[in-house]
Design a protein around this motif. Structure first.
Motif, mmCIF file in Angstrom:
data_model
loop_
_atom_site.group_PDB
_atom_site.id
_atom_site.type_symbol
_atom_site.label_atom_id
_atom_site.label_comp_id
_atom_site.label_asym_id
_atom_site.label_seq_id
_atom_site.Cartn_x
_atom_site.Cartn_y
_atom_site.Cartn_z
ATOM 1 N N ALA A 89 9.682 -34.698 11.608
ATOM 2 C CA ALA A 89 8.418 -33.970 11.701
ATOM 3 C C ALA A 89 8.325 -33.359 13.088
ATOM 4 O O ALA A 89 8.462 -34.062 14.093
ATOM 5 C CB ALA A 89 7.246 -34.904 11.449
ATOM 6 N N THR A 90 8.087 -32.053 13.136
ATOM 7 C CA THR A 90 8.008 -31.334 14.410
ATOM 8 C C THR A 90 6.731 -30.506 14.442
ATOM 9 O O THR A 90 6.427 -29.776 13.489
ATOM 10 C CB THR A 90 9.220 -30.400 14.592
ATOM 11 N N ALA A 91 5.981 -30.637 15.521
ATOM 12 C CA ALA A 91 4.750 -29.858 15.645
ATOM 13 C C ALA A 91 5.082 -28.383 15.773
ATOM 14 O O ALA A 91 5.991 -27.995 16.504
ATOM 15 C CB ALA A 91 3.950 -30.332 16.858
ATOM 16 N N HIS A 136 4.921 -42.529 10.732
ATOM 17 C CA HIS A 136 5.990 -41.629 11.143
ATOM 18 C C HIS A 136 7.025 -41.443 10.035
ATOM 19 O O HIS A 136 7.584 -42.427 9.532
ATOM 20 C CB HIS A 136 6.686 -42.169 12.393
ATOM 21 N N LEU A 137 7.302 -40.202 9.692
ATOM 22 C CA LEU A 137 8.290 -39.928 8.653
ATOM 23 C C LEU A 137 9.690 -40.368 9.068
ATOM 24 O O LEU A 137 10.524 -40.699 8.220
ATOM 25 C CB LEU A 137 8.304 -38.429 8.305
ATOM 26 N N GLU A 138 9.957 -40.391 10.370
ATOM 27 C CA GLU A 138 11.269 -40.816 10.856
ATOM 28 C C GLU A 138 11.539 -42.289 10.561
ATOM 29 O O GLU A 138 12.683 -42.738 10.660
ATOM 30 C CB GLU A 138 11.372 -40.560 12.364
ATOM 31 N N VAL A 148 5.713 -34.470 -2.292
ATOM 32 C CA VAL A 148 4.625 -34.896 -1.413
ATOM 33 C C VAL A 148 4.939 -34.696 0.064
ATOM 34 O O VAL A 148 4.074 -34.271 0.838
ATOM 35 C CB VAL A 148 4.271 -36.372 -1.694
ATOM 36 N N LEU A 149 6.161 -34.990 0.483
ATOM 37 C CA LEU A 149 6.487 -34.884 1.907
ATOM 38 C C LEU A 149 6.906 -33.449 2.240
ATOM 39 O O LEU A 149 8.065 -33.150 2.526
ATOM 40 C CB LEU A 149 7.596 -35.880 2.275
ATOM 41 N N THR A 150 5.911 -32.585 2.208
ATOM 42 C CA THR A 150 6.124 -31.166 2.477
ATOM 43 C C THR A 150 5.357 -30.755 3.725
ATOM 44 O O THR A 150 4.409 -31.424 4.147
ATOM 45 C CB THR A 150 5.636 -30.311 1.296
ATOM 46 N N THR A 151 5.772 -29.647 4.297
ATOM 47 C CA THR A 151 5.096 -29.134 5.490
ATOM 48 C C THR A 151 3.608 -28.906 5.227
ATOM 49 O O THR A 151 2.755 -29.296 6.042
ATOM 50 C CB THR A 151 5.764 -27.826 5.936
ATOM 51 N N GLU A 152 3.291 -28.321 4.106
ATOM 52 C CA GLU A 152 1.894 -28.007 3.800
ATOM 53 C C GLU A 152 1.038 -29.261 3.682
ATOM 54 O O GLU A 152 -0.042 -29.352 4.280
ATOM 55 C CB GLU A 152 1.820 -27.208 2.497
ATOM 56 N N GLN A 158 -1.841 -30.807 6.254
ATOM 57 C CA GLN A 158 -3.207 -31.051 5.792
ATOM 58 C C GLN A 158 -3.628 -32.497 6.055
ATOM 59 O O GLN A 158 -4.772 -32.751 6.472
ATOM 60 C CB GLN A 158 -3.298 -30.739 4.297
ATOM 61 N N THR A 159 -2.723 -33.432 5.838
ATOM 62 C CA THR A 159 -3.042 -34.846 6.015
ATOM 63 C C THR A 159 -3.389 -35.183 7.454
ATOM 64 O O THR A 159 -4.357 -35.904 7.732
ATOM 65 C CB THR A 159 -1.856 -35.716 5.552
ATOM 66 N N PHE A 160 -2.607 -34.665 8.389
ATOM 67 C CA PHE A 160 -2.793 -35.004 9.801
ATOM 68 C C PHE A 160 -3.602 -33.947 10.559
ATOM 69 O O PHE A 160 -3.790 -34.070 11.767
ATOM 70 C CB PHE A 160 -1.439 -35.219 10.469
ATOM 71 N N ASP A 161 -4.057 -32.920 9.832
ATOM 72 C CA ASP A 161 -4.893 -31.872 10.424
ATOM 73 C C ASP A 161 -4.238 -31.283 11.672
ATOM 74 O O ASP A 161 -4.877 -31.098 12.713
ATOM 75 C CB ASP A 161 -6.282 -32.425 10.760
ATOM 76 N N HIS A 162 -2.956 -30.987 11.537
ATOM 77 C CA HIS A 162 -2.203 -30.391 12.646
ATOM 78 C C HIS A 162 -0.980 -29.714 12.050
ATOM 79 O O HIS A 162 -0.366 -30.254 11.129
ATOM 80 C CB HIS A 162 -1.778 -31.460 13.654
ATOM 81 N N PRO A 163 -0.595 -28.547 12.551
ATOM 82 C CA PRO A 163 0.578 -27.859 11.991
ATOM 83 C C PRO A 163 1.868 -28.616 12.285
ATOM 84 O O PRO A 163 2.285 -28.740 13.439
ATOM 85 C CB PRO A 163 0.557 -26.492 12.688
ATOM 86 N N ILE A 164 2.494 -29.161 11.237
ATOM 87 C CA ILE A 164 3.696 -29.980 11.376
ATOM 88 C C ILE A 164 4.763 -29.470 10.420
ATOM 89 O O ILE A 164 4.516 -29.318 9.217
ATOM 90 C CB ILE A 164 3.388 -31.460 11.079
ATOM 91 N N GLU A 165 5.928 -29.220 10.944
ATOM 92 C CA GLU A 165 7.077 -28.752 10.151
ATOM 93 C C GLU A 165 7.887 -29.952 9.697
ATOM 94 O O GLU A 165 8.289 -30.786 10.510
ATOM 95 C CB GLU A 165 7.956 -27.823 10.993
ATOM 96 N N ILE A 166 8.135 -30.050 8.386
ATOM 97 C CA ILE A 166 8.891 -31.165 7.823
ATOM 98 C C ILE A 166 10.272 -30.689 7.405
ATOM 99 O O ILE A 166 10.414 -29.670 6.728
ATOM 100 C CB ILE A 166 8.158 -31.760 6.601
ATOM 101 N N ASN A 167 11.287 -31.449 7.822
ATOM 102 C CA ASN A 167 12.655 -31.164 7.419
ATOM 103 C C ASN A 167 13.322 -32.454 6.965
ATOM 104 O O ASN A 167 12.927 -33.557 7.367
ATOM 105 C CB ASN A 167 13.449 -30.558 8.580
ATOM 106 N N ARG A 168 14.340 -32.286 6.127
ATOM 107 C CA ARG A 168 15.084 -33.444 5.633
ATOM 108 C C ARG A 168 16.578 -33.171 5.761
ATOM 109 O O ARG A 168 17.071 -32.153 5.278
ATOM 110 C CB ARG A 168 14.717 -33.742 4.179
ATOM 111 N N HIS A 169 17.269 -34.105 6.421
ATOM 112 C CA HIS A 169 18.713 -33.988 6.613
ATOM 113 C C HIS A 169 19.346 -35.356 6.388
ATOM 114 O O HIS A 169 18.889 -36.359 6.944
ATOM 115 C CB HIS A 169 19.046 -33.501 8.026
#
Length: 262
Positions: free
Chosen positions: A253-255, A200-202, A228-232, A236-247
């Motif tokens: 990580a949000t599906a 988990h990125l969190e 490396v910690l990009t949405t694309e 690809q790593t988890f084979d599921h569309p996941i949106e990555i944000n950093r604050h």
């Protein structure tokens, strides 16, 4: 600090790691991410000199596996495993001191020096569990155990720290306390290199500098967290569309909904 070149690892005829190459320098703090079965724990075992590669080379702290006394090498590696198999009611102080002997229980007839006792108490204070120094292991929460195990890993002043899913079993508050502690350890020990395994990125501290993504026993990407910690790449790593944000230095990580053809 750590260099793997073209590493394959085979167990019971199954290829668990294939062509893995990874280099971590002094002071770099790596995150190792990937789905279940990707090979993360297997790779961490190589980094900790617990296992040897089937093919390829692994150099840890300038020493190549297969040409060095593993017991001596392990003295410079701190390993944090939340599934620590201790069952007896050792105090936190004694648990931390077992990091000097590399054992689960206190060694018979072994007594720490005054300096070692003092170091154990310093680390217990650093990890924020001074009030529990005499508390038995069997009464501790998972979060308290996790912090005790980090102190145990640090007491031998390792040059490399390995953290195997340290947030396992923690509630949100305990997880945040743990991540704050890891950031504090970086401030106190800026030259310490580490590898942290998680799903988990969190669960990554703000001081994380590098990341490697594993899928099916292969390194999909490795390098700076910004690269490396990009949405694309996470998608690809988890084979599921996941949106990555950093604050505020932390990741979320949000599906994303899959688009459907019309």
């Amino acid at each position: 600090m750590l260099e793997l070149k073209d590493v394959d690892f085979v167990r019971d005829g199954k290829l668990l790691l294939s062509g893995v190459s990874l280099t971590a320098a002094e002071g770099e703090r790596w995150a190792l991410l990937g789905p279940n079965g990707a090979g993360k724990s297997t790779l961490l075992g190589l980094c900790g000199a617990v296992t040897h590669p089937t093919r390829g080379t692994v150099e840890i702290l300038g020493q190549r596996l297969g040409t060095v006394d593993i017991r001596t090498l392990r003295e410079s590696i701190g390993h944090v495993n939340p599934r620590h198999p201790l069952r007896s009611p050792l105090s936190i102080r004694d648990v931390v001191l077992t990091g000097l002997t590399g054992t689960i229980e206190r060694m018979p007839r072994w007594e720490p020096t005054a300096a070692q006792e003092g170091r154990a108490l310093e680390l217990i204070e650093l990890l924020g569990i001074s009030a529990l120094a005499g508390a038995p292991w069997t009464t501790l929460s998972q979060g308290e155990r996790g912090r005790a195990l980090i102190a145990r890993a640090l007491i031998s002043d390792p040059r490399l720290l390995l953290l195997d899913e340290p947030s396992t079993g923690l509630d949100v508050a305990a997880r945040e306390q743990l991540l704050e502690t890891l950031d504090e350890i970086h401030l106190r020990h800026p030259q310490l290199a580490w590898v942290l395994v998680t799903h988990h990125l969190e669960e990554l501290p703000t001081c994380t500098t590098h990341a490697a993504l594993l899928r099916d026993g292969r390194v999909l990407a490795a390098g700076s967290v910004d690269d490396v910690l990009t949405t694309e790449l996470i998608t690809q790593t988890f084979d599921h569309p996941i949106e990555i944000n950093r604050h505020g230095g932390r990741w979320t990580a949000t599906a994303r909904r899959r688009t459907r053809d019309r």
